[in-house]
Each structure stands twice: as structure tokens, then as C-alpha cells.
Design an enzyme around this catalytic site. Structure first.
Site, PDB file in Angstrom:
ATOM      1  N   LYS A  14       0.835  -1.216   0.000  1.00  0.00           N
ATOM      2  CA  LYS A  14       0.000   0.000   0.000  1.00  0.00           C
ATOM      3  C   LYS A  14       0.867   1.262   0.000  1.00  0.00           C
ATOM      4  CE  LYS A  14      -2.044  -1.214   3.884  1.00  0.00           C
ATOM      5  NZ  LYS A  14      -1.393  -2.498   4.148  1.00  0.00           N
ATOM      6  N   ARG A  40      -9.630   0.796   8.260  1.00  0.00           N
ATOM      7  CA  ARG A  40      -9.347  -0.621   8.442  1.00  0.00           C
ATOM      8  C   ARG A  40     -10.306  -1.290   9.422  1.00  0.00           C
ATOM      9  NH1 ARG A  40      -3.287  -1.503   9.682  1.00  0.00           N
ATOM     10  NH2 ARG A  40      -2.918   0.588   8.919  1.00  0.00           N
ATOM     11  N   ARG A  83      -0.683  -8.549  13.596  1.00  0.00           N
ATOM     12  CA  ARG A  83      -1.238  -7.607  12.613  1.00  0.00           C
ATOM     13  C   ARG A  83      -2.039  -8.348  11.543  1.00  0.00           C
ATOM     14  NH1 ARG A  83       4.209  -5.387  10.899  1.00  0.00           N
ATOM     15  NH2 ARG A  83       3.121  -4.131   9.337  1.00  0.00           N
TER      16      ARG A  83
HETATM   17  P1  AP5 Z   1       4.813  -1.679   1.976  1.00  0.00           P
HETATM   18  O1  AP5 Z   1       4.453  -0.841   0.785  1.00  0.00           O
HETATM   19  O2  AP5 Z   1       5.581  -1.025   3.055  1.00  0.00           O
HETATM   20  O3  AP5 Z   1       3.514  -2.419   2.574  1.00  0.00           O
HETATM   21  P2  AP5 Z   1       2.175  -1.854   3.239  1.00  0.00           P
HETATM   22  O4  AP5 Z   1       1.024  -2.483   2.512  1.00  0.00           O
HETATM   23  O5  AP5 Z   1       2.216  -0.356   3.291  1.00  0.00           O
HETATM   24  O6  AP5 Z   1       2.225  -2.530   4.651  1.00  0.00           O
HETATM   25  P3  AP5 Z   1       2.325  -1.919   6.122  1.00  0.00           P
HETATM   26  O7  AP5 Z   1       3.077  -2.924   6.934  1.00  0.00           O
HETATM   27  O8  AP5 Z   1       2.850  -0.512   6.097  1.00  0.00           O
HETATM   28  O9  AP5 Z   1       0.851  -1.918   6.563  1.00  0.00           O
HETATM   29  P4  AP5 Z   1       0.389  -1.827   8.017  1.00  0.00           P
HETATM   30  O10 AP5 Z   1      -1.058  -1.732   7.847  1.00  0.00           O
HETATM   31  O11 AP5 Z   1       0.874  -2.897   8.903  1.00  0.00           O
HETATM   32  O12 AP5 Z   1       1.129  -0.527   8.596  1.00  0.00           O
HETATM   33  P5  AP5 Z   1       0.641   0.950   8.809  1.00  0.00           P
HETATM   34  O13 AP5 Z   1       1.829   1.813   8.745  1.00  0.00           O
HETATM   35  O14 AP5 Z   1      -0.528   1.265   7.975  1.00  0.00           O
HETATM   36  O15 AP5 Z   1       5.624  -2.946   1.415  1.00  0.00           O
HETATM   37  C1  AP5 Z   1       6.132  -3.916   2.304  1.00  0.00           C
HETATM   38  C2  AP5 Z   1       7.511  -4.417   1.803  1.00  0.00           C
HETATM   39  O16 AP5 Z   1       7.314  -5.107   0.579  1.00  0.00           O
HETATM   40  C3  AP5 Z   1       8.532  -3.318   1.523  1.00  0.00           C
HETATM   41  O17 AP5 Z   1       9.816  -3.739   1.892  1.00  0.00           O
HETATM   42  C4  AP5 Z   1       8.446  -3.108   0.003  1.00  0.00           C
HETATM   43  O18 AP5 Z   1       9.671  -2.689  -0.541  1.00  0.00           O
HETATM   44  C5  AP5 Z   1       8.082  -4.500  -0.459  1.00  0.00           C
HETATM   45  N1  AP5 Z   1       7.224  -4.482  -1.642  1.00  0.00           N
HETATM   46  C6  AP5 Z   1       6.124  -3.700  -1.836  1.00  0.00           C
HETATM   47  N2  AP5 Z   1       5.567  -3.961  -3.042  1.00  0.00           N
HETATM   48  C7  AP5 Z   1       6.330  -4.953  -3.595  1.00  0.00           C
HETATM   49  C8  AP5 Z   1       6.255  -5.672  -4.849  1.00  0.00           C
HETATM   50  N3  AP5 Z   1       5.291  -5.418  -5.751  1.00  0.00           N
HETATM   51  N4  AP5 Z   1       7.184  -6.625  -5.081  1.00  0.00           N
HETATM   52  C9  AP5 Z   1       8.178  -6.871  -4.168  1.00  0.00           C
HETATM   53  N5  AP5 Z   1       8.305  -6.244  -2.990  1.00  0.00           N
HETATM   54  C10 AP5 Z   1       7.388  -5.288  -2.701  1.00  0.00           C
HETATM   55  O19 AP5 Z   1       0.113   0.886  10.342  1.00  0.00           O
HETATM   56  C11 AP5 Z   1       1.017   0.662  11.402  1.00  0.00           C
HETATM   57  C12 AP5 Z   1       0.276   0.606  12.712  1.00  0.00           C
HETATM   58  O20 AP5 Z   1      -0.372   1.872  12.968  1.00  0.00           O
HETATM   59  C13 AP5 Z   1      -0.880  -0.413  12.815  1.00  0.00           C
HETATM   60  O21 AP5 Z   1      -0.414  -1.704  13.140  1.00  0.00           O
HETATM   61  C14 AP5 Z   1      -1.730   0.215  13.915  1.00  0.00           C
HETATM   62  O22 AP5 Z   1      -1.163   0.027  15.206  1.00  0.00           O
HETATM   63  C15 AP5 Z   1      -1.649   1.702  13.591  1.00  0.00           C
HETATM   64  N6  AP5 Z   1      -2.674   2.125  12.637  1.00  0.00           N
HETATM   65  C16 AP5 Z   1      -2.451   2.636  11.396  1.00  0.00           C
HETATM   66  N7  AP5 Z   1      -3.612   2.896  10.783  1.00  0.00           N
HETATM   67  C17 AP5 Z   1      -4.591   2.547  11.645  1.00  0.00           C
HETATM   68  C18 AP5 Z   1      -6.003   2.563  11.562  1.00  0.00           C
HETATM   69  N8  AP5 Z   1      -6.623   3.003  10.455  1.00  0.00           N
HETATM   70  N9  AP5 Z   1      -6.706   2.137  12.640  1.00  0.00           N
HETATM   71  C19 AP5 Z   1      -6.103   1.705  13.759  1.00  0.00           C
HETATM   72  N10 AP5 Z   1      -4.758   1.656  13.898  1.00  0.00           N
HETATM   73  C20 AP5 Z   1      -4.001   2.075  12.840  1.00  0.00           C
END
Ligand code: AP5
Ligand code: MG
Length: 219
Positions: free
Chosen positions: A17, A92, A172
């Protein structure tokens, strides 16, 4: 003012994402609104919000709907979001999806892109992810040697996220199944959901997204 381009990007943790939203902001001249990035910035700054949420983030839990909904409302009131936004990691839960509808009013969500990647592959991606502590640029552990551990964009330290440890990753992904997966049916019923194969190169995923946005006449 023309209608806002409000795009929601859904997918498991590690589905790509953040990677995709960062690639699309210039195309559509709308900002990425990543609740995770906003929360991590608060933790890093040591603000009252950061102190409140740091334990939840580290363990891989979810921050309360009330708090996250308020953060998004504040962010949407900033000038750069007047033409719309790419929502990354929000909504989410069903409560958050309903709050987003209320917030957007008549403009509404235009399209929901579901990046589809298997649980095994996202687990592997999260374990090898590294991020810039300053600007959030996303890397893989195999990049670290080439960049000597510092971000190519801003010179910040490139680190492993605290929630990219095995136990937090499992938690997660469980929360994704319980709280976020139901959003797929919620948006599908409204004809807004398009699933994109996330197991392709980042460039191919971006091309697929651009094609859907264009086919729907959104940009
Ligand atoms: P990446 O693009 O970083 O993945 P992502 O989908 O953004 O995954 P996240 O881990 O950031 O999602 P998340 O929901 O856990 O975290 P968030 O920050 O939102 O890609 C991942 C890896 O794969 C990278 O190394 C990249 O290089 C690689 N990659 C990507 N695409 C690729 C491809 N096509 N091919 C090969 N490799 C690839 O949330 C963090 C925390 O914040 C949550 O756990 C929660 O505590 C809190 N939080 C955030 N939002 C909320 C909400 N709405 N409600 C409640 N709590 C929340
Ligand atoms: Mg992300």
C-alpha cells in the site's frame, strides 16, 4: 471545484500500500494519507499522541477508531487534500469506513483498490522491509549495503520497524482478517472494489492501478 479523487488502497500488511501510494501521488496530484505514517511520526516526535500510541504500534495492535478518525479529519482539512487523497491504511474497520463516508459527504470514495498478496509472501516482505526513520521511504534489507544504511532521499537512518518482528507481524495479520477483511464485501456491494494482483513488480502493480483509474474515467 471539480469532484475530489478519493482513492482507498486496501490490502494486508506488506501488500504494498505504502509503496504504491508513494508512486501515485505525483500522477494524481493528491496526497498520500497514511495513518501509520502519521502515528509513527507522533511516536518519533515524543508528542502526547505518540506517547499514547507507541505501545499499541510496537505490539501490532490497532489504535482506537475514535483517535484515528479524528486524525484523518484533521488531515483532510489541510489545503493539499482539497482535490482528494490516497488513503493508505485507513479505513481498516467498518466503523472507520462509515466515518470516512460521513467525512467525505457527497464526494465520497471513488474507488477501492485491493492489493491481493498471499499471507506467506507478505510475511516474507515484512521481515525484510527497512524504512527511513525520517521520511518513510521504503527499502528492503538487500538494499542496505548499497545505501550504507542511510536514506538516498533525505540521508536519514534506515531502520527496521518495531512491528516488523515475527510476533507483531502475526498479530497484525490476524487483526487484518478479523477487522479489515470485512471491508472488501462492504465496498464490493457498492461497486467500488477492484482487486489488483499485488504479486507483480511494483512497476506492474502501478500500471495496473493506473489502468483501472483511467478505465473508470477518474483521471
Ligand atoms: P509496503 O508498501 O511497506 O507495505 P504496506 O502495505 O504499506 O504494509 P504496512 O506494513 O505498512 O501496513 P500496516 O497496515 O501494517 O502498517 P501501517 O503503517 O498502515 O511494502 C512492504 C515491503 O514489501 C517493503 O519492503 C516493500 O519494498 C516490499 N514491496 C512492496 N511492493 C512490492 C512488490 N510489488 N514486489 C516486491 N516487494 C514489494 O500501520 C502501522 C500501525 O499503525 C498499525 O499496526 C496500527 O497500530 C496503527 N494504525 C495505522 N492505521 C490505523 C487505523 N486506520 N486504525 C487503527 N490503527 C491504525
Ligand atoms: Mg505502509
Amino acid at each position: 471545484m471539480s469532484a475530489r479523487l478519493n482513492l482507498v488502497v486496501l490490502g494486508k500488511q506488506g501488500a504494498g500500500k505504502g509503496t504504491q501510494c508513494k508512486r501515485l501521488v505525483d500522477d494524481y496530484a493528491i496526497p498520500q494519507i497514511s495513518t501509520g505514517d502519521i502515528l509513527r511520526a507522533a511516536v518519533k516526535a515524543g508528542s502526547p499522541l505518540g506517547k499514547e500510541v507507541s505501545g499499541v504500534l510496537e505490539s501490532g495492535g490497532l489504535v482506537s477508531d475514535e483517535l484515528v478518525n479524528k486524525l484523518v479529519l484533521d488531515r483532510m482539512n489541510q489545503d493539499d487534500a482539497k482535490r482528494g487523497a490516497l488513503f493508505d491504511g485507513f479505513p481498516r474497520t467498518l466503523n472507520q469506513a462509515e466515518a470516512l463516508d460521513a467525512l467525505l459527504g457527497d464526494d465520497g470514495v471513488k474507488l477501492v483498490l485491493n492489493l491481493d498478496v498471499s499471507t506467506d509472501l507478505v510475511t516474507e516482505r515484512l521481515s525484510s522491509r527497512r524504512v527511513c526513520q525520517e521520511c518513510g521511504t521504503i527499502y528492503r534489507d538487500s538494499d542496505i549495503e548499497a545505501i550504507s544504511g542511510t536514506c538516498e532521499k533525505c540521508g536519514g537512518d534506515v531502520i527496521q520497524r518495531a512491528d516488523d518482528q515475527p510476533e507483531a507481524i502475526r498479530k497484525r495479520l490476524d487483526l487484518y482478517e478479523r477487522d479489515t477483511a470485512p471491508l472488501l464485501a462492504f465496498y464490493e456491494k457498492r461497486g467500488l472494489l477492484v482487486t489488483v494482483n499485488g504479486d507483480q513488480t511494483p512497476e506492474q502493480v502501478t500500471t495496473a492501478i493506473r489502468q483501472v483509474v483511467s478505465e473508470r474515467g477518474l483521471a
